[in-house]
Scaffold this active site. Structure first.
Site, PDB file in Angstrom:
ATOM      1  N   TYR A 194       0.831  -1.210   0.000  1.00 38.76           N
ATOM      2  CA  TYR A 194       0.000   0.000   0.000  1.00 38.76           C
ATOM      3  C   TYR A 194       0.862   1.255   0.000  1.00 38.76           C
ATOM      4  O   TYR A 194       1.834   1.378   0.741  1.00 38.76           O
ATOM      5  CB  TYR A 194      -0.922   0.025   1.234  1.00 38.76           C
ATOM      6  CG  TYR A 194      -1.661   1.337   1.361  1.00 38.76           C
ATOM      7  CD1 TYR A 194      -2.697   1.636   0.488  1.00 38.76           C
ATOM      8  CD2 TYR A 194      -1.291   2.297   2.308  1.00 38.76           C
ATOM      9  CE1 TYR A 194      -3.364   2.860   0.565  1.00 38.76           C
ATOM     10  CE2 TYR A 194      -1.945   3.507   2.394  1.00 38.76           C
ATOM     11  CZ  TYR A 194      -2.982   3.799   1.512  1.00 38.76           C
ATOM     12  OH  TYR A 194      -3.629   5.000   1.578  1.00 38.76           O
TER      13      TYR A 194
ATOM     14  N   HIS B 161      -4.892  16.122  -3.817  1.00 40.27           N
ATOM     15  CA  HIS B 161      -5.106  16.356  -2.391  1.00 40.27           C
ATOM     16  C   HIS B 161      -4.876  17.822  -1.994  1.00 40.27           C
ATOM     17  O   HIS B 161      -5.146  18.203  -0.849  1.00 40.27           O
ATOM     18  CB  HIS B 161      -4.181  15.454  -1.567  1.00 40.27           C
ATOM     19  CG  HIS B 161      -4.636  14.025  -1.513  1.00 40.27           C
ATOM     20  ND1 HIS B 161      -5.127  13.353  -2.604  1.00 40.27           N
ATOM     21  CD2 HIS B 161      -4.672  13.123  -0.478  1.00 40.27           C
ATOM     22  CE1 HIS B 161      -5.446  12.120  -2.260  1.00 40.27           C
ATOM     23  NE2 HIS B 161      -5.185  11.951  -0.980  1.00 40.27           N
TER      24      HIS B 161
ATOM     25  N   ASN C 247       1.258  12.494   4.940  1.00 40.70           N
ATOM     26  CA  ASN C 247       0.533  11.681   5.914  1.00 40.70           C
ATOM     27  C   ASN C 247       1.005  12.032   7.319  1.00 40.70           C
ATOM     28  O   ASN C 247       2.131  11.701   7.696  1.00 40.70           O
ATOM     29  CB  ASN C 247       0.804  10.206   5.616  1.00 40.70           C
ATOM     30  CG  ASN C 247      -0.430   9.330   5.777  1.00 40.70           C
ATOM     31  OD1 ASN C 247      -0.335   8.135   5.756  1.00 40.70           O
ATOM     32  ND2 ASN C 247      -1.592   9.931   5.941  1.00 40.70           N
TER      33      ASN C 247
ATOM     34  N   TYR D 164     -13.588  36.732  45.004  1.00 33.42           N
ATOM     35  CA  TYR D 164     -12.941  35.534  44.451  1.00 33.42           C
ATOM     36  C   TYR D 164     -11.989  35.863  43.305  1.00 33.42           C
ATOM     37  O   TYR D 164     -10.974  35.190  43.120  1.00 33.42           O
ATOM     38  CB  TYR D 164     -14.002  34.558  43.927  1.00 33.42           C
ATOM     39  CG  TYR D 164     -14.811  33.868  44.994  1.00 33.42           C
ATOM     40  CD1 TYR D 164     -14.593  34.094  46.351  1.00 33.42           C
ATOM     41  CD2 TYR D 164     -15.818  32.979  44.639  1.00 33.42           C
ATOM     42  CE1 TYR D 164     -15.343  33.454  47.316  1.00 33.42           C
ATOM     43  CE2 TYR D 164     -16.578  32.333  45.594  1.00 33.42           C
ATOM     44  CZ  TYR D 164     -16.342  32.579  46.938  1.00 33.42           C
ATOM     45  OH  TYR D 164     -17.095  31.935  47.889  1.00 33.42           O
TER      46      TYR D 164
ATOM     47  N   ARG E 139      -8.945  36.805  45.350  1.00 34.58           N
ATOM     48  CA  ARG E 139      -8.505  35.833  46.351  1.00 34.58           C
ATOM     49  C   ARG E 139      -8.179  34.461  45.743  1.00 34.58           C
ATOM     50  O   ARG E 139      -7.298  33.753  46.226  1.00 34.58           O
ATOM     51  CB  ARG E 139      -9.601  35.679  47.410  1.00 34.58           C
ATOM     52  CG  ARG E 139      -9.145  34.945  48.649  1.00 34.58           C
ATOM     53  CD  ARG E 139     -10.256  34.546  49.607  1.00 34.58           C
ATOM     54  NE  ARG E 139     -11.509  35.245  49.497  1.00 34.58           N
ATOM     55  CZ  ARG E 139     -12.659  34.777  49.965  1.00 34.58           C
ATOM     56  NH1 ARG E 139     -12.703  33.598  50.563  1.00 34.58           N
ATOM     57  NH2 ARG E 139     -13.781  35.463  49.844  1.00 34.58           N
TER      58      ARG E 139
ATOM     59  N   PHE F 247      -1.459   8.277  11.969  1.00 37.26           N
ATOM     60  CA  PHE F 247      -1.890   9.549  11.382  1.00 37.26           C
ATOM     61  C   PHE F 247      -3.116  10.132  12.077  1.00 37.26           C
ATOM     62  O   PHE F 247      -3.500  11.266  11.835  1.00 37.26           O
ATOM     63  CB  PHE F 247      -2.213   9.357   9.900  1.00 37.26           C
ATOM     64  CG  PHE F 247      -3.155   8.208   9.641  1.00 37.26           C
ATOM     65  CD1 PHE F 247      -4.482   8.268  10.016  1.00 37.26           C
ATOM     66  CD2 PHE F 247      -2.691   7.053   9.042  1.00 37.26           C
ATOM     67  CE1 PHE F 247      -5.347   7.208   9.805  1.00 37.26           C
ATOM     68  CE2 PHE F 247      -3.546   5.976   8.817  1.00 37.26           C
ATOM     69  CZ  PHE F 247      -4.882   6.055   9.196  1.00 37.26           C
TER      70      PHE F 247
ATOM     71  N   GLU G  41     -12.309   5.916   5.843  1.00 32.31           N
ATOM     72  CA  GLU G  41     -11.825   6.726   6.966  1.00 32.31           C
ATOM     73  C   GLU G  41     -13.043   7.178   7.764  1.00 32.31           C
ATOM     74  O   GLU G  41     -13.530   8.302   7.622  1.00 32.31           O
ATOM     75  CB  GLU G  41     -11.007   7.901   6.420  1.00 32.31           C
ATOM     76  CG  GLU G  41      -9.789   7.417   5.633  1.00 32.31           C
ATOM     77  CD  GLU G  41      -9.248   8.432   4.634  1.00 32.31           C
ATOM     78  OE1 GLU G  41      -9.747   9.569   4.605  1.00 32.31           O
ATOM     79  OE2 GLU G  41      -8.326   8.063   3.874  1.00 32.31           O
TER      80      GLU G  41
END
Length: 512
Positions: free
Chosen positions: A54, A84, A197, A282, A285, A334, A419
């Protein structure tokens, strides 16, 4: 001297500094180069034997079952980068793109990506020449890596798309590289996938966010101390006896920091001039308790990110014989869940600095709470003073409450359900940075208001460290004698907060 990138020792602080325009160069550690060359030998062996693996001789994602012939392997990588490069939105700043490129170089230097050493050296040469690709800020779901942003990095280095021009503005990448006498990268088998990646967009933006948050959190203690002085509060709540019986490290650190400027040797003239309060509100403090957990969260986030900066987040990953394999394995490093989650935590923690600071600004501006002129200005009614500056702080604090909704609890299926769970880490990182920016601005407003409040106590002085802080502000912003445009003053104070100049002024007053 160049920063050596070895895939093992990069920190958020170093990466943040490398992002600054033309601040430092990088070089490949010799040991890392040897690892890179060894991993490439495995890729070359696979290509020469026609073994199907792959990412080397297959398609990607849903197309992982499609085998690509040897004569198309280089074109396959080019197609990957071009297809991409699908990001959108405003581009990252040049500085943020520099961090992204530097971090990708560091991760490739680990030697698990199968990229050639000469390609990695070309990436380093581009960084050192300040030839930085333009990267759209949106388009990653933070799993299968930050594919779109990293593809735009690779695209620019291939001589396609746009680059930030060292001479100013944006220009075609091919022109910028040519003027720098750099050759565009030509990708071999697996090298396109190796470049894109990973979680580097999330982690590089996260490094900036955590470093800025850390600086803001430290300064917030000192600004709160100045507000306490101006409001004639008591320092008793910062006694170490209180904090030693609830010994969270951040709480004790915050209390110690406030004590250091309220009583560096002895109480100030201002402190000695008024009756001791029994106890304060507060927002005064409880500064150590509120600021402390923010400080502890920042340290937790920094630790996770420092691991992420030096992690192999590729797929598939190459393991040499020395690394325990001599093989290539597909996995899921990834996935951006680690940096996504901690950056959501960071936003939630650091926003509390703005929430409590806004309450102190209210006390400074409200005459029934401060004993000072309303909105910190003389001739009130004719002048409005800090009335709307406080509204600005309130608006930013409220914006943060929406921005702090965690993006990493969301997921969406992509790539034809291959995915099917993602981190949404890119959005977590961008939101964290926006929250930090808002916090810095609220602190700048509190700093201006506290310095203005101090004017009404003159000629009494506060402690030396706090007088140093006041003097620095007055170098850039004059006292508020009457109404004028407030925005330039806020911007000036914000620069002092963001640059670290305000922090240095206080700590120089502390001496050793």
């Amino acid at each position: 001297m160049a920063t050596l990138l070895d895939g093992e020792t990069l920190t958020t602080a170093t990466l943040h500094e490398l992002g600054e325009k033309q601040r430092g160069s990088v070089a490949l550690d010799p040991t890392a180069k040897a690892r890179v060359e060894a991993s490439r030998e495995i890729v070359d062996r696979i290509v020469s034997t026609d073994e199907v693996v792959y990412g080397i001789n297959t398609g990607f994602g849903l197309f992982s079952n499609v085998t690509v012939s040897a004569d198309k392997l280089c074109a396959l990588q080019d197609n990957l980068i071009r297809s991409h490069s699908a990001g959108c939105g405003e581009p990252l700043t040049r500085e943020r793109s520099r961090r992204l490129l530097a971090l990708r170089i560091n991760v490739l230097a680990k030697g698990h990506s199968g990229i050639r050493a000469e390609v990695l050296e070309q990436m380093i040469a581009a960084f050192n020449a300040d030839c930085i690709p333009v990267v759209p800020s949106k388009g990653t779901v933070g799993a299968s890596g930050d594919l779109a942003p990293l593809s735009h990095i690779a695209l620019g280095l291939m001589g396609e798309g746009d680059m930030w021009d060292p001479q100013g503005g944006i220009a075609p990448a091919a022109e910028v590289l040519a003027r720098a006498n750099l050759t565009p990268i030509r990708l071999g088998a697996k090298e396109g996938l190796a470049m894109i990646n990973g979680t580097q967009l999330i982690a590089s933006l996260g490094a900036e966010a955590v470093e800025r948050a850390g600086r803001a959190a430290r300064l917030a203690d000192y600004i709160a101390a100045l507000s306490l002085e101006v409001l004639c509060g008591t320092n008793r709540a910062f006694d170490p006896l209180i904090h030693c019986v609830r010994p969270h490290s951040g709480q004790m650190e915050s209390a110690a920091r406030v004590r250091s400027v309220l009583m560096p040797t002895a109480p100030s003239e201002l402190c000695m001039s008024h009756p001791k309060q029994v106890q304060d509100a507060y927002s005064l403090r409880c500064v150590p308790q509120v600021h402390g957990i923010t400080q502890d969260t920042i340290e937790f986030v920094r630790r996770i990110l420092n691991t992420e900066l030096n992690s192999a987040t590729d797929n598939p990953m190459v393991f040499t014989q020395e690394q325990g394999g001599g093989l290539i394995i597909s996995g899921g490093n990834f996935h951006g869940e680690y940096p996504a989650k901690v950056l959501d935590f960071l936003a939630i923690a650091v926003t509390e600095i703005a929430n409590i600071a806004e309450r102190r600004i209210e006390r400074l501006c409200n005459p029934s709470l401060s004993g000072l002129p309303a909105f910190l200005v003389a001739d009130g009614g004719f002048n409005s003073g800090f009335m709307i500056a406080h509204c600005t702080a309130a608006a930013l604090a409220s914006e943060n409450k929406v921005l702090c909704h965690p993006s990493s609890v969301d997921t969406i299926s992509t790539s034809a359900a291959k995915e099917d769970h993602v981190s949404m880490g890119g959005f977590a990182a961008r939101k964290a940075l926006e929250v930090v920016q808002n916090v810095e601005t609220v602190l700048a407003i509190e700093l201006l208001a506290a310095c203005q409040g101090l004017e009404f106590h003159r000629p009494l002085k506060t402690t030396k460290p706090l007088e140093n802080l006041h003097a620095l502000v007055r170098k850039h912003v004059r006292p508020w004698d009457g109404d004028r445009q407030m925005s330039p003053d806020i911007e000036a104070a914000l620069r002092l907060v963001q640059s670290g100049e305000a922090l240095r002024a206080v700590e120089q007053g502390l001496g050793a």
